[in-house]
Design a protein around this motif. Structure first.
Motif, PDB file in Angstrom:
ATOM      1  N   PHE A 109       1.190  -1.563  -0.064  1.00 57.40           N
ATOM      2  CA  PHE A 109      -0.114  -0.222  -0.034  1.00 57.40           C
ATOM      3  C   PHE A 109       0.873   1.479   0.004  1.00 57.40           C
ATOM      4  CE2 PHE A 109      -1.881  -3.341   2.271  1.00 57.40           C
ATOM      5  CZ  PHE A 109      -2.981  -3.779   2.037  1.00 57.40           C
ATOM      6  N   ARG A 110       0.546   1.753  -0.940  1.00 54.92           N
ATOM      7  CA  ARG A 110       1.155   3.618  -0.798  1.00 54.92           C
ATOM      8  C   ARG A 110       0.590   4.718   0.411  1.00 54.92           C
ATOM      9  NH1 ARG A 110       0.051   3.372  -6.296  1.00 54.92           N
ATOM     10  NH2 ARG A 110       1.605   2.550  -7.343  1.00 54.92           N
ATOM     11  N   TYR A 111       0.894   5.758   0.526  1.00 49.93           N
ATOM     12  CA  TYR A 111       0.265   6.880   1.203  1.00 49.93           C
ATOM     13  C   TYR A 111       0.549   7.913   1.220  1.00 49.93           C
ATOM     14  CZ  TYR A 111      -1.379   2.809   4.990  1.00 49.93           C
ATOM     15  OH  TYR A 111      -1.646   2.326   5.343  1.00 49.93           O
ATOM     16  N   VAL A 112       1.120   8.205   0.056  1.00 52.61           N
ATOM     17  CA  VAL A 112       1.553   8.893  -1.528  1.00 52.61           C
ATOM     18  C   VAL A 112       1.917  11.011  -0.206  1.00 52.61           C
ATOM     19  CG1 VAL A 112       1.140  10.149  -2.942  1.00 52.61           C
ATOM     20  CG2 VAL A 112       0.391   8.331  -3.256  1.00 52.61           C
ATOM     21  N   GLU A 113       0.621  11.027   0.067  1.00 52.08           N
ATOM     22  CA  GLU A 113       0.636  12.397   1.400  1.00 52.08           C
ATOM     23  C   GLU A 113       1.771  11.851   2.058  1.00 52.08           C
ATOM     24  OE1 GLU A 113      -2.611  14.172   2.858  1.00 52.08           O
ATOM     25  OE2 GLU A 113      -3.127  13.720   1.885  1.00 52.08           O
ATOM     26  N   GLN A 114       2.222  11.267   2.748  1.00 55.07           N
ATOM     27  CA  GLN A 114       3.109  10.740   3.785  1.00 55.07           C
ATOM     28  C   GLN A 114       4.437   9.468   3.415  1.00 55.07           C
ATOM     29  OE1 GLN A 114       0.127   9.778   4.446  1.00 55.07           O
ATOM     30  NE2 GLN A 114      -0.502   9.985   5.843  1.00 55.07           N
ATOM     31  N   GLU A 115       4.270   9.783   1.704  1.00 56.05           N
ATOM     32  CA  GLU A 115       5.365   9.137   0.950  1.00 56.05           C
ATOM     33  C   GLU A 115       6.086   7.521   1.669  1.00 56.05           C
ATOM     34  OE1 GLU A 115       8.652  12.000   0.023  1.00 56.05           O
ATOM     35  OE2 GLU A 115       7.264  13.451  -1.112  1.00 56.05           O
ATOM     36  N   SER A 116       5.240   7.129   2.556  1.00 54.08           N
ATOM     37  CA  SER A 116       5.121   6.453   3.202  1.00 54.08           C
ATOM     38  C   SER A 116       4.771   4.674   2.134  1.00 54.08           C
ATOM     39  CB  SER A 116       5.005   5.893   4.542  1.00 54.08           C
ATOM     40  OG  SER A 116       5.665   7.253   4.920  1.00 54.08           O
ATOM     41  N   ILE A 117       5.515   3.367   2.355  1.00 51.71           N
ATOM     42  CA  ILE A 117       4.683   1.992   2.266  1.00 51.71           C
ATOM     43  C   ILE A 117       4.195   1.533   3.442  1.00 51.71           C
ATOM     44  CG2 ILE A 117       5.468   0.901   0.556  1.00 51.71           C
ATOM     45  CD1 ILE A 117       7.288   2.175  -1.321  1.00 51.71           C
ATOM     46  N   GLN A 118       3.539   0.377   2.940  1.00 48.95           N
ATOM     47  CA  GLN A 118       3.484  -0.379   4.008  1.00 48.95           C
ATOM     48  C   GLN A 118       3.354  -1.767   3.712  1.00 48.95           C
ATOM     49  OE1 GLN A 118      -0.038   0.462   6.598  1.00 48.95           O
ATOM     50  NE2 GLN A 118       0.324  -0.881   8.069  1.00 48.95           N
ATOM     51  N   ASN A 119       4.151  -2.556   3.299  1.00 50.13           N
ATOM     52  CA  ASN A 119       4.104  -3.976   2.860  1.00 50.13           C
ATOM     53  C   ASN A 119       4.086  -5.154   3.803  1.00 50.13           C
ATOM     54  OD1 ASN A 119       6.694  -5.778   2.524  1.00 50.13           O
ATOM     55  ND2 ASN A 119       7.716  -3.653   3.205  1.00 50.13           N
ATOM     56  N   ALA A 120       3.205  -6.552   3.797  1.00 52.41           N
ATOM     57  CA  ALA A 120       3.318  -7.456   3.928  1.00 52.41           C
ATOM     58  C   ALA A 120       3.593  -8.232   3.008  1.00 52.41           C
ATOM     59  CB  ALA A 120       1.499  -7.802   4.785  1.00 52.41           C
ATOM     60  N   MET A 121       4.161  -8.499   2.204  1.00 50.53           N
ATOM     61  CA  MET A 121       4.445  -9.259   1.307  1.00 50.53           C
ATOM     62  C   MET A 121       4.378 -10.346   1.983  1.00 50.53           C
ATOM     63  SD  MET A 121       4.820  -6.386  -1.610  1.00 50.53           S
ATOM     64  CE  MET A 121       4.643  -8.099  -2.725  1.00 50.53           C
ATOM     65  N   GLY A 122       5.750 -11.010   2.358  1.00 51.15           N
ATOM     66  CA  GLY A 122       6.355 -11.979   2.866  1.00 51.15           C
ATOM     67  C   GLY A 122       7.214 -13.327   2.474  1.00 51.15           C
ATOM     68  N   PHE A 123       8.493 -12.398   2.249  1.00 53.73           N
ATOM     69  CA  PHE A 123       9.055 -13.443   1.449  1.00 53.73           C
ATOM     70  C   PHE A 123       9.132 -14.043   0.299  1.00 53.73           C
ATOM     71  CE2 PHE A 123      11.674 -13.689   5.402  1.00 53.73           C
ATOM     72  CZ  PHE A 123      12.391 -12.109   4.759  1.00 53.73           C
ATOM     73  N   ASN A 124       7.816 -13.554  -0.597  1.00 47.36           N
ATOM     74  CA  ASN A 124       7.329 -14.123  -2.035  1.00 47.36           C
ATOM     75  C   ASN A 124       8.459 -14.140  -2.815  1.00 47.36           C
ATOM     76  OD1 ASN A 124       7.515 -10.937  -2.404  1.00 47.36           O
ATOM     77  ND2 ASN A 124       6.793 -11.314  -4.049  1.00 47.36           N
TER      78      ASN A 124
END
Ligand code: FMN
Length: 354
Positions: A109-124
């Motif tokens: 997920f992107r949080y554009v305003e905060q220039e941040s990312i959230q990831n839960a990829m899990g080593f794909n």
């Protein structure tokens, strides 16, 4: 200069973050394979090569201090293009012994305003055999390569050491340094391996398997004292350095953040710096420190170097600002060096610690 990346970002941000990543990977990978003539003009623009930024670390020449953090090139498919875009080292992975799909989507997920990312990829990732095969035809490579390695999701804590053994054997001759990842929030139980006994066993084993430098990547959510303790256990048992930090599970940093995965980018800057600085106060001069987490400008890069980082890495800011950031960071470091009267990067590194 015309803002090409701004235009490209407008287009790419119409796609889900994960699809945008696949599109970038397609062009990065195939661009280098089928249109290799574009690499050198790109490198000429984005890759800053200046003697004042050059360092020898782990017996290898790092032409500039800025690297790409793990998780962007999970399967080592984009190394040539990423070098042309200015990175002075690239950490591929995280790779697990067996291929795995990672967590359920959506997981990025992107949080554009905060220039941040959230990831839960899990080593794909494609697993160590396939990725290793790919690297066999590439390595050794001019740009230093780090192998970031992690256990499979289905591997129990009791068997985790075996996974790391397989991975070190597979990548020791396909990388210039290795990074043990036990700090991702996206593999259940992984962070519990950040304990004294496991780390001791791990680095004792690593030393028997290879002379290559093996580093430990730390989570920013550990208590500072625990992080210092875990790091000193690793270093006493042969670790060649510390990479700080991975993403954070402090979801309070973003209003309405999801309650899973890890946050990176601008919201991580201070938390990552605080952890890095605490580690540097203890270990600068004794080992190699790599700082990663929320670096998005020459100012922040310079602050990490002064705090004691020999190398710095970015991931999220590369998504929001594009490859011109690589150029800007390296040129910005040179500018600040001139202003402060430093003639080589080695004089800046840890200058706040002296
Ligand atoms: N770190 C790892 O050690 N292994 C990974 O596989 C990995 N995957 C990531 C995937 C995504 C989408 C993101 C955003 C980060 C990932 N990271 C991984 C963490 C980054 O390497 C880095 O430590 C973190 O994002 C902080 O840097 P940044 O604020 O510049 O993004």
């Amino acid at each position: 200069m015309f803002d090409y990346y701004g235009l490209m970002k407008k287009f790419m941000f119409n796609f889900s973050p994960e699809n945008a990543h696949h599109i970038a990977e397609f062009f990065f990978k195939n661009g280098a394979t089928y249109a290799p003539f574009i690499l050198s003009p790109l490198a000429e623009h984005f890759f800053i090569h200046d003697k004042r930024l050059e360092q020898t670390i782990f017996g290898k020449t790092f032409l500039n201090p800025l690297g790409l953090g793990a998780g962007f090139d999970k399967n080592a498919t984009m190394i040539q293009m990423l070098t042309a875009l200015g990175f002075g080292h690239i950490e591929y992975g995280t790779i697990t012994p067996e291929p795995q799909n990672g967590n359920a989507k959506p997981r990025l997920f992107r949080y554009v305003e905060q220039e941040s990312i959230q990831n839960a990829m899990g080593f794909n990732n494609e697993g160590m055999y396939k990725v290793g095969k790919r690297l066999e035809s590439l390595y050794p490579f001019a740009t230093p390569l780090g192998a970031n390695i992690g256990k499979n999701k289905t591997t129990t804590a009791e068997n985790a050491l075996k996974d790391y053994e397989k991975l070190i054997k597979r990548f020791k001759d396909l990388s210039d340094y290795l990074v043990i990842n036990i700090s991702s929030p996206n593999t259940p139980g992984l962070r519990d391996l950040q304990n004294e006994q496991f780390i001791k066993d791990l680095f004792v084993m690593a030393k028997e398997l290879t002379l290559k430098p093996v580093l430990l990547k730390i989570a920013p959510d550990l208590e500072i004292n625990d992080a210092l303790h875990v790091s000193s256990v690793a270093l006493e048992n042969g670790a060649a350095g510390i990479v700080a930090t991975n993403t954070t599970i402090d979801y309070s940093l973003i209003p309405n953040a999801r309650d899973f995965g890890g946050l990176s980018g601008k919201v991580l800057t201070e938390k990552s710096f605080v952890m890095f600085e605490a580690l540097a106060k203890e270990f600068f001069g004794k080992t190699t420190l790599i700082s990663v987490g929320g670096i998005d400008s020459a100012d922040e890069a310079y602050r990490r170097l002064k705090a004691g980082a020999s190398l710095i890495q970015i991931y999220s800011a590369f998504i929001f600002k594009g490859p011109s950031l690589n150029r800007a960071i390296n040129l910005g470091i040179l500018e600040r060096m001139e202003k402060d009267g430093f003639s080589h990067i080695s004089e800046i590194i840890g200058s706040d610690r002296r």
